[in-house]
Scaffold this motif. Structure first.
Motif, PDB file in Angstrom:
ATOM      1  N   SER A 101      52.260 -39.776  39.464  1.00  0.00           N
ATOM      2  CA  SER A 101      51.575 -38.788  40.652  1.00  0.00           C
ATOM      3  C   SER A 101      52.544 -38.657  41.706  1.00  0.00           C
ATOM      4  O   SER A 101      52.888 -37.725  42.257  1.00  0.00           O
ATOM      5  CB  SER A 101      50.279 -39.586  40.967  1.00  0.00           C
ATOM      6  OG  SER A 101      49.707 -38.616  41.996  1.00  0.00           O
ATOM      7  N   LEU A 102      53.073 -40.087  42.087  1.00  0.00           N
ATOM      8  CA  LEU A 102      53.829 -40.012  43.501  1.00  0.00           C
ATOM      9  C   LEU A 102      55.354 -39.997  43.008  1.00  0.00           C
ATOM     10  O   LEU A 102      56.207 -39.774  43.857  1.00  0.00           O
ATOM     11  CB  LEU A 102      53.596 -41.370  44.090  1.00  0.00           C
ATOM     12  CG  LEU A 102      52.112 -41.572  44.566  1.00  0.00           C
ATOM     13  CD1 LEU A 102      51.968 -42.798  45.579  1.00  0.00           C
ATOM     14  CD2 LEU A 102      51.942 -40.564  45.618  1.00  0.00           C
ATOM     15  N   GLN A 103      55.791 -39.957  41.812  1.00  0.00           N
ATOM     16  CA  GLN A 103      56.982 -39.966  41.318  1.00  0.00           C
ATOM     17  C   GLN A 103      57.882 -40.860  42.018  1.00  0.00           C
ATOM     18  O   GLN A 103      58.796 -40.559  42.458  1.00  0.00           O
ATOM     19  CB  GLN A 103      57.519 -38.288  41.470  1.00  0.00           C
ATOM     20  CG  GLN A 103      56.707 -37.393  40.578  1.00  0.00           C
ATOM     21  CD  GLN A 103      57.497 -36.124  40.466  1.00  0.00           C
ATOM     22  OE1 GLN A 103      58.524 -36.228  39.963  1.00  0.00           O
ATOM     23  NE2 GLN A 103      56.980 -35.106  40.769  1.00  0.00           N
ATOM     24  N   ARG A 104      57.352 -42.276  42.207  1.00  0.00           N
ATOM     25  CA  ARG A 104      58.358 -43.056  42.612  1.00  0.00           C
ATOM     26  C   ARG A 104      59.443 -43.609  41.570  1.00  0.00           C
ATOM     27  O   ARG A 104      59.197 -43.429  40.352  1.00  0.00           O
ATOM     28  CB  ARG A 104      57.630 -44.531  42.859  1.00  0.00           C
ATOM     29  CG  ARG A 104      56.456 -44.336  43.944  1.00  0.00           C
ATOM     30  CD  ARG A 104      57.148 -44.208  45.344  1.00  0.00           C
ATOM     31  NE  ARG A 104      56.262 -44.039  46.349  1.00  0.00           N
ATOM     32  CZ  ARG A 104      56.101 -44.755  47.242  1.00  0.00           C
ATOM     33  NH1 ARG A 104      56.167 -46.108  47.186  1.00  0.00           N
ATOM     34  NH2 ARG A 104      55.078 -44.446  48.052  1.00  0.00           N
ATOM     35  N   ARG A 145      60.878 -34.648  29.309  1.00  0.00           N
ATOM     36  CA  ARG A 145      60.037 -34.093  30.594  1.00  0.00           C
ATOM     37  C   ARG A 145      58.581 -34.775  30.251  1.00  0.00           C
ATOM     38  O   ARG A 145      57.947 -34.771  29.054  1.00  0.00           O
ATOM     39  CB  ARG A 145      59.733 -32.551  30.084  1.00  0.00           C
ATOM     40  CG  ARG A 145      61.091 -31.820  30.381  1.00  0.00           C
ATOM     41  CD  ARG A 145      60.573 -30.342  30.866  1.00  0.00           C
ATOM     42  NE  ARG A 145      59.716 -29.489  29.919  1.00  0.00           N
ATOM     43  CZ  ARG A 145      59.259 -28.473  30.257  1.00  0.00           C
ATOM     44  NH1 ARG A 145      59.696 -27.800  31.410  1.00  0.00           N
ATOM     45  NH2 ARG A 145      58.455 -27.950  29.530  1.00  0.00           N
ATOM     46  N   ARG A 146      58.005 -35.226  31.355  1.00  0.00           N
ATOM     47  CA  ARG A 146      56.814 -35.943  31.324  1.00  0.00           C
ATOM     48  C   ARG A 146      55.869 -35.214  32.422  1.00  0.00           C
ATOM     49  O   ARG A 146      56.466 -35.186  33.761  1.00  0.00           O
ATOM     50  CB  ARG A 146      56.828 -37.373  31.615  1.00  0.00           C
ATOM     51  CG  ARG A 146      56.959 -38.225  30.338  1.00  0.00           C
ATOM     52  CD  ARG A 146      56.372 -38.020  29.145  1.00  0.00           C
ATOM     53  NE  ARG A 146      55.038 -38.759  29.335  1.00  0.00           N
ATOM     54  CZ  ARG A 146      54.824 -39.917  29.199  1.00  0.00           C
ATOM     55  NH1 ARG A 146      55.531 -40.658  28.580  1.00  0.00           N
ATOM     56  NH2 ARG A 146      53.652 -40.591  29.290  1.00  0.00           N
ATOM     57  N   GLU A 147      54.733 -34.728  32.125  1.00  0.00           N
ATOM     58  CA  GLU A 147      53.991 -34.095  33.131  1.00  0.00           C
ATOM     59  C   GLU A 147      53.261 -35.152  34.286  1.00  0.00           C
ATOM     60  O   GLU A 147      53.280 -36.173  34.083  1.00  0.00           O
ATOM     61  CB  GLU A 147      52.826 -33.428  32.502  1.00  0.00           C
ATOM     62  CG  GLU A 147      51.962 -32.350  33.565  1.00  0.00           C
ATOM     63  CD  GLU A 147      50.902 -31.701  32.632  1.00  0.00           C
ATOM     64  OE1 GLU A 147      49.947 -31.105  33.211  1.00  0.00           O
ATOM     65  OE2 GLU A 147      51.177 -31.503  31.251  1.00  0.00           O
ATOM     66  N   PRO A 149      51.989 -26.468  34.856  1.00  0.00           N
ATOM     67  CA  PRO A 149      52.506 -28.037  34.793  1.00  0.00           C
ATOM     68  C   PRO A 149      53.725 -28.356  35.635  1.00  0.00           C
ATOM     69  O   PRO A 149      54.135 -27.564  35.749  1.00  0.00           O
ATOM     70  CB  PRO A 149      52.530 -28.194  33.168  1.00  0.00           C
ATOM     71  CG  PRO A 149      51.835 -27.097  32.513  1.00  0.00           C
ATOM     72  CD  PRO A 149      51.993 -25.873  33.392  1.00  0.00           C
ATOM     73  N   GLN A 150      53.540 -29.630  36.121  1.00  0.00           N
ATOM     74  CA  GLN A 150      54.794 -29.931  36.974  1.00  0.00           C
ATOM     75  C   GLN A 150      55.318 -31.341  36.409  1.00  0.00           C
ATOM     76  O   GLN A 150      54.627 -32.063  35.566  1.00  0.00           O
ATOM     77  CB  GLN A 150      54.389 -30.378  38.379  1.00  0.00           C
ATOM     78  CG  GLN A 150      53.828 -29.199  39.095  1.00  0.00           C
ATOM     79  CD  GLN A 150      53.789 -29.581  40.595  1.00  0.00           C
ATOM     80  OE1 GLN A 150      54.286 -30.150  41.259  1.00  0.00           O
ATOM     81  NE2 GLN A 150      52.518 -29.306  41.323  1.00  0.00           N
ATOM     82  N   TYR A 151      56.763 -31.407  36.357  1.00  0.00           N
ATOM     83  CA  TYR A 151      57.102 -32.692  35.504  1.00  0.00           C
ATOM     84  C   TYR A 151      57.970 -33.492  36.492  1.00  0.00           C
ATOM     85  O   TYR A 151      58.372 -32.948  37.454  1.00  0.00           O
ATOM     86  CB  TYR A 151      58.018 -32.073  34.628  1.00  0.00           C
ATOM     87  CG  TYR A 151      57.218 -31.106  33.536  1.00  0.00           C
ATOM     88  CD1 TYR A 151      56.696 -31.632  32.354  1.00  0.00           C
ATOM     89  CD2 TYR A 151      57.356 -29.670  33.639  1.00  0.00           C
ATOM     90  CE1 TYR A 151      56.129 -30.959  31.528  1.00  0.00           C
ATOM     91  CE2 TYR A 151      56.673 -29.019  32.705  1.00  0.00           C
ATOM     92  CZ  TYR A 151      55.890 -29.383  31.691  1.00  0.00           C
ATOM     93  OH  TYR A 151      55.346 -28.575  30.808  1.00  0.00           O
TER      94      TYR A 151
END
Length: 213
Positions: A145-148, A33-35, A2-4
């Motif tokens: 997804s894009l981590q804006r 932490r949120r995936e 997983p990525q966060y």
């Protein structure tokens, strides 16, 4: 693995300076932490699967989809028969949304990588042009997804709940919401992570003033 969502001291210190109540929440909770799902097409499909169903049901249907397709890509979604996708627990409408988006990618009408380069307004407009994607879904894709860095969704009920709980409001209308959005900018996404945590019960001492007594 997983990525966060990636953030650090710079974001939390800025928010803490801007808002004492949020500072107290950040201090009590520490890192949240949120995936995230970095593959934007995969994230779009996951979001469509999850529309109007509980998180647990989304997880079940998504696991079936991955098992059936191997990888969830424009090619595998496009090649899958619509009725076979429906048998996994997807509605006729959701299958249409998913196959429509896959076809747009394969035909070059939707350049997923180009979306990453757009500013937030352009990106929201491009995503909302897809069938089955509204503003809230577009904002969740921008964040998870894009981590804006600056997404605070007015359409998210849990964000409203978190704001009510932290700031003791019975109602958060658009005008009041905009005050917080401007205050948290340019790190609205990190503020969102903490508000979601509060809304989910991470600080039991904080009650929702709008909840029935």
């Amino acid at each position: 693995m997983p990525q966060y969502f990636v953030y650090g001291q710079q974001e939390t210190e800025y928010l803490s300076r801007r808002d004492k109540r949020l500072a107290a929440v950040i201090e009590q909770l520490g890192p949240v932490r949120r995936e995230v799902r970095p593959d934007l097409f995969d994230a779009l499909m996951h979001a469509i699967v999850g529309q109007q169903i509980a998180t647990k049901a989304q997880q079940t249907v998504w696991a079936r989809l991955e098992q059936a397709l191997g990888r969830v890509t424009p090619e595998t979604v496009d090649n899958a028969a619509a009725d076979s996708l429906q048998r996994l627990g997807l509605s006729f409408r959701k299958v249409g949304y998913m196959k429509g988006a896959a076809r747009k990618v394969l035909q070059g009408e939707l350049d997923v990588e180009a979306l990453r380069l757009m500013d937030q307004a352009q990106l929201s407009a491009a995503l909302c042009a897809l069938e089955g994607v509204g503003v809230w879904t577009a904002e969740m894709l921008m964040l998870f997804s894009l981590q804006r860095p600056d997404v605070l969704s007015f359409g998210d009920l849990a964000i409203h709940r978190g704001l009510r709980m932290v700031y003791r409001h019975k109602v958060v209308d658009r005008q009041r919401f905009e005050v917080y959005r401007r205050r948290f900018s340019p790190y609205g996404s990190v503020a969102s992570l903490y508000l979601w945590a509060v809304a989910g019960g991470a600080l039991p001492e904080l009650a929702d003033p709008a909840a029935p007594r």
